[in-house]
Design an enzyme around this catalytic site. Structure first.
Site: not given
Ligand code: SAH
Length: 366
Positions: A108, A121, A128, A132, A135, A359
């Site tokens: 996406e 974005c 991935c 985490c 996420c 995010c």
């Molecule tokens: N893998 C890279 C790129 C993804 S960026 C990274 O982690 O930086 C996506 C951003 O959104 C990251 O900062 C991630 O930690 C954050 N994120 C992931 N899940 C989220 C959620 N449920 N709510 C808010 N931010 C989130």
């Protein structure tokens, strides 16, 4: 393909590669590729102008090319992304597109138009491997790395829609690109650097987007952060920190079991020193998990007096997660503690929650 808690996947499964595309290649390699196809080298420049300036892949519209050459050169413009679904919110100024790649993998991308800028974005991997737990992308595991051109095509597609006036606000251009879609960009290093080069190279070599407008976000792959600093590409580095202490970060960002908070922050400061660019620290505020005042205080102490900006993200809901965003009063207290330490801090105006485009919400299912 869900991952057991804490498991990390660095190496993408070996899969068939997407077709070679103009956007995979440097200008010199494009000339070589065109010559290999039996065409004059200058055709590479013409083709580049059509793709990176006119934003078209339709050889039929390239009237400066002889008909026979069009046919031959179309081999360098294979269709890499097929739109499956488009969803919009904010009166059409936030648009999420679900793409199918040649092998059926789904990714996406999200376009966000603001009064003063347009941010794309983009995804850098299908899925991935960084796992985490808050996420949605991390829960699905890693399908494969994306190619340089597959990454660039997401931006070109947004640029096309803007140029055609399809996004409310009149014809426009992409000013910012954030590698904050699906995937861990620094785990797909080579292809991502290729994409960054194509984005920032002046037209017709590339899209001519300012490097200052490009942000690479990472969970904190320390050696790759060091490499990125040496590329001579002054892109913004965003570090997804989410906790200032190893005990909690080990669980929220499992890569922390490999590289600790102190190490990743050192890498970030070295990046800032080398590029003179302010590092962005991403911190999703999760109710009663990482939003205590003492953690704000600890974070403040770790980042004060550095070239840094802290970006707080109210946690976006994801399927099956028991966590939610912080209470407003806790968020305010967190901000105040950071400000007390003189740290520049903002709370991200999260877009696209209504379309699971915010995010951490990108999961790419049909
Ligand atoms: N893998 C890279 C790129 C993804 S960026 C990274 O982690 O930086 C996506 C951003 O959104 C990251 O900062 C991630 O930690 C954050 N994120 C992931 N899940 C989220 C959620 N449920 N709510 C808010 N931010 C989130």
């Amino acid at each position: 393909m869900s991952q057991p808690p804490g498991q990390l996947t660095f190496v993408a499964p070996r899969r068939a590669k997407p077709a070679r595309h103009l956007a995979d290649l440097s200008m010199a390699d494009r000339r070589a590729a065109v010559t290999e196809l039996g065409e004059k080298a200058f055709r590479a420049d013409q083709l580049s102008r059509h793709y990176f300036e006119r934003l078209t892949s339709d050889v039929g519209s390239m009237t400066d090319l002889p008909a026979a050459s069009r046919e031959t050169l179309s081999a360098l413009l294979p269709e890499l992304l097929t739109p499956v679904r488009e969803m919009a919110t904010d009166g059409g100024t936030t648009r999420k597109t679900l793409w199918r790649l040649f092998d059926g993998a789904l990714v996406e991308s999200v376009l966000m138009r603001y009064p003063d800028r347009v941010t794309m974005c983009v995804s850098s991997q299908a899925g991935c491997g960084m796992n985490c737990p808050f996420c949605a992308t991390g829960q699905a595991g890693l399908t494969r790395n994306m190619s340089t051109a597959e990454i660039v095509e997401q931006v070109v597609s947004g640029a096309r829609a803007l140029a055609a006036g399809e996004v409310p606000g009149g014809p426009g251009r992409v000013s910012n690109v954030v590698f904050m879609g699906m995937g861990e960009p620094l785990a797909n290093y080579k292809q991502v650097i290729g994409a960054v080069r194509r984005l920032v190279e002046p037209a017709p070599q590339g899209l001519g987007i300012s490097a200052r407008g490009v942000t690479v976000s990472t969970v904190g792959l320390v050696p790759a952060i060091g490499k990125l600093a040496d590329e001579g590409l002054p892109v913004t580095l965003a570090l997804s920190l989410h906790a200032p202490d190893d005990e909690l970060r080990d669980t929220l960002v499992p890569i922390n079991t490999r590289w600790k908070v102190a190490e990743v922050l050192d890498a970030a400061w070295a990046y800032a020193a080398r590029t003179k660019r302010r590092v962005s620290i991403e911190y999703a505020l999760i109710k009663d998990i990482n939003d205590q005042e003492w953690r704000a205080d600890l974070l403040g102490k770790l980042v004060k007096n550095k070239l840094v900006h802290v970006n707080l993200i109210p946690l976006n809901p994801t399927p099956g997660s028991k966590w939610t965003a912080s209470r407003p009063e806790d968020e305010r207290a967190f901000v105040r503690r950071l400000q007390f330490h003189g740290v520049a801090v903002t709370v991200r105006d999260t877009r696209g929650r209504e379309i699971d485009g915010a995010c951490g919400q990108l999961a790419a299912a049909e």
